[in-house]
Design a protein around this motif. Structure first.
Motif, PDB file in Angstrom:
ATOM      1  N   PHE A 269       0.824  -1.209   0.000  1.00 13.28           N
ATOM      2  CA  PHE A 269       0.000   0.000   0.000  1.00 13.28           C
ATOM      3  C   PHE A 269       0.858   1.258   0.000  1.00 13.28           C
ATOM      4  CE2 PHE A 269      -2.392   3.404   1.995  1.00 13.28           C
ATOM      5  CZ  PHE A 269      -3.608   3.353   1.324  1.00 13.28           C
ATOM      6  N   PHE A 270       1.719   1.374   0.992  1.00 10.46           N
ATOM      7  CA  PHE A 270       2.507   2.599   1.122  1.00 10.46           C
ATOM      8  C   PHE A 270       3.574   2.728   0.026  1.00 10.46           C
ATOM      9  CE2 PHE A 270       0.927   2.149   5.520  1.00 10.46           C
ATOM     10  CZ  PHE A 270       0.197   3.327   5.565  1.00 10.46           C
ATOM     11  N   GLY A 271       4.220   1.633  -0.316  1.00 13.27           N
ATOM     12  CA  GLY A 271       5.251   1.690  -1.344  1.00 13.27           C
ATOM     13  C   GLY A 271       4.693   2.070  -2.697  1.00 13.27           C
ATOM     14  N   THR A 272       3.620   1.430  -3.099  1.00 17.74           N
ATOM     15  CA  THR A 272       3.033   1.715  -4.406  1.00 17.74           C
ATOM     16  C   THR A 272       2.392   3.094  -4.431  1.00 17.74           C
ATOM     17  OG1 THR A 272       2.594  -0.647  -4.630  1.00 17.74           O
ATOM     18  CG2 THR A 272       1.519   0.812  -6.206  1.00 17.74           C
ATOM     19  N   GLY A 273       1.705   3.454  -3.350  1.00 16.02           N
ATOM     20  CA  GLY A 273       1.085   4.773  -3.278  1.00 16.02           C
ATOM     21  C   GLY A 273       2.109   5.887  -3.359  1.00 16.02           C
ATOM     22  N   TRP A 274       3.196   5.714  -2.625  1.00 20.92           N
ATOM     23  CA  TRP A 274       4.261   6.717  -2.632  1.00 20.92           C
ATOM     24  C   TRP A 274       4.859   6.855  -4.036  1.00 20.92           C
ATOM     25  CZ3 TRP A 274       9.487   6.390  -3.705  1.00 20.92           C
ATOM     26  CH2 TRP A 274      10.249   7.513  -3.386  1.00 20.92           C
ATOM     27  N   ALA A 275       5.174   5.718  -4.644  1.00 25.74           N
ATOM     28  CA  ALA A 275       5.779   5.744  -5.979  1.00 25.74           C
ATOM     29  C   ALA A 275       4.824   6.358  -7.001  1.00 25.74           C
ATOM     30  CB  ALA A 275       6.180   4.333  -6.398  1.00 25.74           C
ATOM     31  N   ALA A 276       3.565   5.984  -6.947  1.00 25.62           N
ATOM     32  CA  ALA A 276       2.593   6.519  -7.905  1.00 25.62           C
ATOM     33  C   ALA A 276       2.427   8.027  -7.735  1.00 25.62           C
ATOM     34  CB  ALA A 276       1.254   5.818  -7.737  1.00 25.62           C
ATOM     35  N   LYS A 277       2.417   8.483  -6.496  1.00 21.99           N
ATOM     36  CA  LYS A 277       2.276   9.919  -6.262  1.00 21.99           C
ATOM     37  C   LYS A 277       3.481  10.683  -6.809  1.00 21.99           C
ATOM     38  CE  LYS A 277       1.103  13.330  -2.800  1.00 21.99           C
ATOM     39  NZ  LYS A 277       0.721  13.576  -1.421  1.00 21.99           N
ATOM     40  N   ARG A 278       4.673  10.167  -6.590  1.00 28.03           N
ATOM     41  CA  ARG A 278       5.882  10.829  -7.085  1.00 28.03           C
ATOM     42  C   ARG A 278       5.881  10.886  -8.612  1.00 28.03           C
ATOM     43  NH1 ARG A 278       5.136  12.075  -3.042  1.00 28.03           N
ATOM     44  NH2 ARG A 278       6.269  11.887  -1.120  1.00 28.03           N
ATOM     45  N   ILE A 279       5.462   9.816  -9.239  1.00 25.63           N
ATOM     46  CA  ILE A 279       5.413   9.783 -10.705  1.00 25.63           C
ATOM     47  C   ILE A 279       4.341  10.738 -11.223  1.00 25.63           C
ATOM     48  CG2 ILE A 279       4.864   8.339 -12.702  1.00 25.63           C
ATOM     49  CD1 ILE A 279       6.205   6.005 -11.085  1.00 25.63           C
ATOM     50  N   ALA A 280       3.152  10.709 -10.588  1.00 23.15           N
ATOM     51  CA  ALA A 280       2.049  11.566 -11.040  1.00 23.15           C
ATOM     52  C   ALA A 280       2.348  13.044 -10.828  1.00 23.15           C
ATOM     53  CB  ALA A 280       0.767  11.181 -10.316  1.00 23.15           C
ATOM     54  N   GLN A 281       3.168  13.381  -9.841  1.00 25.89           N
ATOM     55  CA  GLN A 281       3.514  14.783  -9.603  1.00 25.89           C
ATOM     56  C   GLN A 281       4.370  15.353 -10.726  1.00 25.89           C
ATOM     57  OE1 GLN A 281       5.173  14.460  -5.648  1.00 25.89           O
ATOM     58  NE2 GLN A 281       3.293  15.252  -4.721  1.00 25.89           N
ATOM     59  N   ARG A 282       4.938  14.517 -11.537  1.00 24.62           N
ATOM     60  CA  ARG A 282       5.743  14.980 -12.671  1.00 24.62           C
ATOM     61  C   ARG A 282       4.867  15.414 -13.851  1.00 24.62           C
ATOM     62  NH1 ARG A 282      10.495  10.379 -12.681  1.00 24.62           N
ATOM     63  NH2 ARG A 282      11.287  10.884 -10.613  1.00 24.62           N
ATOM     64  N   THR A 283       3.588  15.147 -13.752  1.00 23.83           N
ATOM     65  CA  THR A 283       2.660  15.536 -14.812  1.00 23.83           C
ATOM     66  C   THR A 283       2.094  16.921 -14.500  1.00 23.83           C
ATOM     67  OG1 THR A 283       0.714  14.603 -13.731  1.00 23.83           O
ATOM     68  CG2 THR A 283       2.020  13.105 -15.092  1.00 23.83           C
ATOM     69  N   ASP A 284       1.259  17.413 -15.372  1.00 21.15           N
ATOM     70  CA  ASP A 284       0.587  18.688 -15.114  1.00 21.15           C
ATOM     71  C   ASP A 284      -0.846  18.461 -14.630  1.00 21.15           C
ATOM     72  OD1 ASP A 284      -0.440  17.727 -17.479  1.00 21.15           O
ATOM     73  OD2 ASP A 284      -0.236  19.607 -18.582  1.00 21.15           O
ATOM     74  N   TRP A 285      -1.094  17.309 -14.033  1.00 18.15           N
ATOM     75  CA  TRP A 285      -2.416  16.976 -13.523  1.00 18.15           C
ATOM     76  C   TRP A 285      -2.767  17.846 -12.323  1.00 18.15           C
ATOM     77  CZ3 TRP A 285      -1.908  10.938 -13.137  1.00 18.15           C
ATOM     78  CH2 TRP A 285      -1.881  10.388 -14.425  1.00 18.15           C
ATOM     79  N   PRO A 286      -4.058  18.083 -12.109  1.00 18.10           N
ATOM     80  CA  PRO A 286      -4.472  18.786 -10.885  1.00 18.10           C
ATOM     81  C   PRO A 286      -4.227  17.891  -9.656  1.00 18.10           C
ATOM     82  CG  PRO A 286      -6.379  18.214 -12.239  1.00 18.10           C
ATOM     83  CD  PRO A 286      -5.165  17.817 -13.006  1.00 18.10           C
ATOM     84  N   GLU A 287      -4.087  18.515  -8.508  1.00 22.27           N
ATOM     85  CA  GLU A 287      -3.765  17.779  -7.277  1.00 22.27           C
ATOM     86  C   GLU A 287      -4.783  16.683  -6.963  1.00 22.27           C
ATOM     87  OE1 GLU A 287      -1.614  16.469  -4.154  1.00 22.27           O
ATOM     88  OE2 GLU A 287      -0.987  17.929  -5.648  1.00 22.27           O
ATOM     89  N   GLY A 288      -6.054  16.930  -7.210  1.00 18.59           N
ATOM     90  CA  GLY A 288      -7.084  15.916  -6.939  1.00 18.59           C
ATOM     91  C   GLY A 288      -6.879  14.644  -7.744  1.00 18.59           C
ATOM     92  N   ARG A 289      -6.510  14.811  -8.992  1.00 18.65           N
ATOM     93  CA  ARG A 289      -6.262  13.642  -9.848  1.00 18.65           C
ATOM     94  C   ARG A 289      -5.022  12.890  -9.385  1.00 18.65           C
ATOM     95  NH1 ARG A 289      -5.714  13.565 -16.437  1.00 18.65           N
ATOM     96  NH2 ARG A 289      -5.719  11.298 -16.637  1.00 18.65           N
ATOM     97  N   ILE A 290      -4.003  13.607  -8.959  1.00 17.26           N
ATOM     98  CA  ILE A 290      -2.784  12.971  -8.446  1.00 17.26           C
ATOM     99  C   ILE A 290      -3.118  12.139  -7.210  1.00 17.26           C
ATOM    100  CG2 ILE A 290      -0.563  13.436  -7.334  1.00 17.26           C
ATOM    101  CD1 ILE A 290      -0.318  15.869  -9.238  1.00 17.26           C
ATOM    102  N   GLN A 291      -3.929  12.700  -6.311  1.00 21.12           N
ATOM    103  CA  GLN A 291      -4.305  11.980  -5.089  1.00 21.12           C
ATOM    104  C   GLN A 291      -5.111  10.721  -5.420  1.00 21.12           C
ATOM    105  OE1 GLN A 291      -2.313  12.848  -2.888  1.00 21.12           O
ATOM    106  NE2 GLN A 291      -3.574  13.763  -1.287  1.00 21.12           N
ATOM    107  N   ARG A 292      -6.085  10.841  -6.310  1.00 22.28           N
ATOM    108  CA  ARG A 292      -6.901   9.680  -6.685  1.00 22.28           C
ATOM    109  C   ARG A 292      -6.049   8.594  -7.335  1.00 22.28           C
ATOM    110  NH1 ARG A 292     -10.224  13.845  -8.154  1.00 22.28           N
ATOM    111  NH2 ARG A 292      -9.753  13.610 -10.361  1.00 22.28           N
TER     112      ARG A 292
END
Length: 140
Positions: A31-54
């Motif tokens: 849970f924590f490992g994948t969530g952390w990695a996905a968040k770091r990767i998604a933050q490199r996009t221009d997505w809004p914060e809500g989409r990054i969190q989801r």
């Protein structure tokens, strides 16, 4: 005429216990490992914060199910990982329900006694129990 299929050997209680215990340990790691990695990767996009969190939460729950299902598959014999993954996902859903039940009963200053602690332990264990049961149901 076809050859008779050998019956599957019985699964020991010790093996099942180890599978469930390992799944309980693997769940938060996934849970924590994948969530952390996905968040770091998604933050490199221009997505809004809500989409990054989801995205991070979806990845975290998927990672938790994948890691949980790995426990019975690594320790087990002749079962199917894909079925264990589905069992873990069902267990995560059941955990959400038991967590809601516990929150409804024990929030608001109610003392947490043995029933509360047991409900907490069940909530933590359900994904692993689901994965292990499904894995053994799929044995061939």
């Amino acid at each position: 005429m076809g050859r008779a299929q050998e019956p599957l050997p019985a699964v020991s209680a010790a093996r099942v216990t180890f599978q469930v215990a390992a799944g309980v340990v693997f769940t938060p790691i996934g849970f924590f490992g994948t969530g952390w990695a996905a968040k770091r990767i998604a933050q490199r996009t221009d997505w809004p914060e809500g989409r990054i969190q989801r995205t991070a939460y979806l990845a975290a729950y998927t990672g938790a199910a994948a890691a949980t299902a790995a426990a019975p598959a690594l320790i087990g014999d002749r079962g199917r990982y894909s079925v264990a993954f589905l069992g873990a996902a069902a267990g995560i859903g059941a955990s959400a329900l038991t967590a809601r039940l516990g929150n409804a009963r024990y929030d608001g200053g109610v003392r947490c006694g043995p029933l509360c602690l047991g409900l907490g332990a069940l909530t933590v264990s359900l994904p692993s129990i689901g994965a292990t049961l499904a894995y053994h149901a799929s044995r061939r």
